[in-house]
Design a protein around this motif. Sequence first.
Motif, PDB file in Angstrom:
ATOM      1  N   MET A  59       0.832  -1.198   0.000  1.00 20.18           N
ATOM      2  CA  MET A  59       0.000   0.000   0.000  1.00 20.18           C
ATOM      3  C   MET A  59       0.873   1.257   0.000  1.00 20.18           C
ATOM      4  N   MET A  60       1.911   1.264   0.813  1.00 15.79           N
ATOM      5  CA  MET A  60       2.806   2.417   0.872  1.00 15.79           C
ATOM      6  C   MET A  60       3.522   2.627  -0.462  1.00 15.79           C
ATOM      7  N   GLN A  61       3.955   1.532  -1.080  1.00 16.87           N
ATOM      8  CA  GLN A  61       4.655   1.638  -2.359  1.00 16.87           C
ATOM      9  C   GLN A  61       3.753   2.253  -3.428  1.00 16.87           C
ATOM     10  N   LEU A  62       2.497   1.855  -3.441  1.00 17.56           N
ATOM     11  CA  LEU A  62       1.551   2.419  -4.405  1.00 17.56           C
ATOM     12  C   LEU A  62       1.377   3.927  -4.200  1.00 17.56           C
ATOM     13  N   VAL A  63       1.229   4.338  -2.963  1.00 18.93           N
ATOM     14  CA  VAL A  63       1.018   5.757  -2.681  1.00 18.93           C
ATOM     15  C   VAL A  63       2.279   6.569  -2.969  1.00 18.93           C
ATOM     16  N   VAL A  64       3.433   6.035  -2.617  1.00 17.14           N
ATOM     17  CA  VAL A  64       4.688   6.727  -2.945  1.00 17.14           C
ATOM     18  C   VAL A  64       4.829   6.844  -4.458  1.00 17.14           C
ATOM     19  N   GLY A  65       4.438   5.809  -5.187  1.00 17.80           N
ATOM     20  CA  GLY A  65       4.459   5.872  -6.646  1.00 17.80           C
ATOM     21  C   GLY A  65       3.585   6.987  -7.182  1.00 17.80           C
ATOM     22  N   VAL A  66       2.400   7.142  -6.611  1.00 13.11           N
ATOM     23  CA  VAL A  66       1.511   8.233  -7.022  1.00 13.11           C
ATOM     24  C   VAL A  66       2.185   9.577  -6.734  1.00 13.11           C
ATOM     25  N   ALA A  67       2.774   9.709  -5.547  1.00 11.66           N
ATOM     26  CA  ALA A  67       3.423  10.973  -5.181  1.00 11.66           C
ATOM     27  C   ALA A  67       4.576  11.292  -6.128  1.00 11.66           C
ATOM     28  N   PRO A 101      -3.141  13.608  -8.579  1.00 13.96           N
ATOM     29  CA  PRO A 101      -2.837  12.765  -7.416  1.00 13.96           C
ATOM     30  C   PRO A 101      -4.095  12.178  -6.774  1.00 13.96           C
ATOM     31  N   GLY A 102      -5.144  12.980  -6.642  1.00 13.98           N
ATOM     32  CA  GLY A 102      -6.396  12.491  -6.062  1.00 13.98           C
ATOM     33  C   GLY A 102      -7.054  11.421  -6.917  1.00 13.98           C
ATOM     34  N   ARG A 103      -7.023  11.623  -8.233  1.00 11.85           N
ATOM     35  CA  ARG A 103      -7.606  10.614  -9.132  1.00 11.85           C
ATOM     36  C   ARG A 103      -6.838   9.294  -9.044  1.00 11.85           C
ATOM     37  N   LEU A 104      -5.512   9.387  -9.050  1.00 10.64           N
ATOM     38  CA  LEU A 104      -4.714   8.159  -8.968  1.00 10.64           C
ATOM     39  C   LEU A 104      -4.880   7.476  -7.609  1.00 10.64           C
ATOM     40  N   LEU A 105      -4.989   8.273  -6.555  1.00 13.70           N
ATOM     41  CA  LEU A 105      -5.213   7.677  -5.241  1.00 13.70           C
ATOM     42  C   LEU A 105      -6.564   6.970  -5.198  1.00 13.70           C
ATOM     43  N   ALA A 106      -7.574   7.526  -5.853  1.00 15.96           N
ATOM     44  CA  ALA A 106      -8.886   6.872  -5.910  1.00 15.96           C
ATOM     45  C   ALA A 106      -8.767   5.510  -6.602  1.00 15.96           C
ATOM     46  N   LEU A 107      -7.915   5.412  -7.626  1.00 18.37           N
ATOM     47  CA  LEU A 107      -7.681   4.115  -8.281  1.00 18.37           C
ATOM     48  C   LEU A 107      -6.997   3.140  -7.327  1.00 18.37           C
ATOM     49  N   VAL A 108      -6.054   3.634  -6.555  1.00 18.06           N
ATOM     50  CA  VAL A 108      -5.388   2.784  -5.557  1.00 18.06           C
ATOM     51  C   VAL A 108      -6.422   2.299  -4.536  1.00 18.06           C
ATOM     52  N   GLU A 109      -7.279   3.195  -4.075  1.00 19.67           N
ATOM     53  CA  GLU A 109      -8.310   2.801  -3.111  1.00 19.67           C
ATOM     54  C   GLU A 109      -9.232   1.741  -3.694  1.00 19.67           C
ATOM     55  N   ASP A 110      -9.603   1.903  -4.952  1.00 19.11           N
ATOM     56  CA  ASP A 110     -10.437   0.875  -5.605  1.00 19.11           C
ATOM     57  C   ASP A 110      -9.707  -0.459  -5.643  1.00 19.11           C
ATOM     58  N   ALA A 111      -8.424  -0.445  -5.927  1.00 12.52           N
ATOM     59  CA  ALA A 111      -7.649  -1.686  -5.985  1.00 12.52           C
ATOM     60  C   ALA A 111      -7.520  -2.356  -4.622  1.00 12.52           C
ATOM     61  N   LEU A 112      -7.598  -1.575  -3.556  1.00 13.50           N
ATOM     62  CA  LEU A 112      -7.459  -2.142  -2.209  1.00 13.50           C
ATOM     63  C   LEU A 112      -8.755  -2.784  -1.693  1.00 13.50           C
ATOM     64  N   ARG A 113      -9.869  -2.416  -2.322  1.00 12.22           N
ATOM     65  CA  ARG A 113     -11.154  -2.980  -1.861  1.00 12.22           C
ATOM     66  C   ARG A 113     -11.280  -4.439  -2.277  1.00 12.22           C
ATOM     67  N   PRO A 114     -11.927  -5.249  -1.440  1.00 15.37           N
ATOM     68  CA  PRO A 114     -12.095  -6.675  -1.798  1.00 15.37           C
ATOM     69  C   PRO A 114     -13.021  -6.859  -2.986  1.00 15.37           C
TER      70      PRO A 114
END
Length: 190
Positions: free
Chosen positions: A156-164, A177-190
């Motif tokens: 999870m940290m690696q994904l967010v650092v990648g976005v940053a 950054p917000g749009r990409l973070l929303a994609l990361v959040e979608d990927a984290l959901r079951p």
Amino acid sequence: MTTVDETRPGRPLRADARRNRERVLAAARETFAEVGPDASLNAIARRAGVGPGTLYRHFPTRQALLGAVLADRVERLCARADQLIASDSPGGALSGWLRAFLDHAGSDHGLGGAALAEPADLGPDCHAMIREAAGRVLARAQRAGAARPDVTAADMMQLVVGVALATGGPAGDPAQPGRLLALVEDALRP
């Protein structure tokens, strides 16, 4: 946290010295955020309303000041994790912490690299502290079914650092950054 007087080991700082140290730290945090890690230490002292001698008494080198600012930022980020865990739903806490971590990673302005170029004693391992905070937030979300069970805090940290890192340029789209973070959040959901 009691701050120790480094000129007299084992003795806590007087109240006025502690206030001056906190003022220098706050001014350094703001100045480094605006200018970067090469900001003038004299400008930081002026902003704090203290003389250069006071700054150097508390932080004898630039590295010591950079290390203290970085450690302070990490402590605040980790405290934010605990605040979110205590006050928000598991999924909401995870989302809130991811945004806080993205802000932390995206507002570095080279501070982490500068602090690590000539390592100062930051006390506890800052990376481990962030990983543990991320782990607490993630584990709670996983137990509640709000996050995939196969994701690790390091993932999870690696994904967010990648976005940053990918969106850190000055000419970029400020909403990206917000749009990409929303994609990361979608990927984290079951």
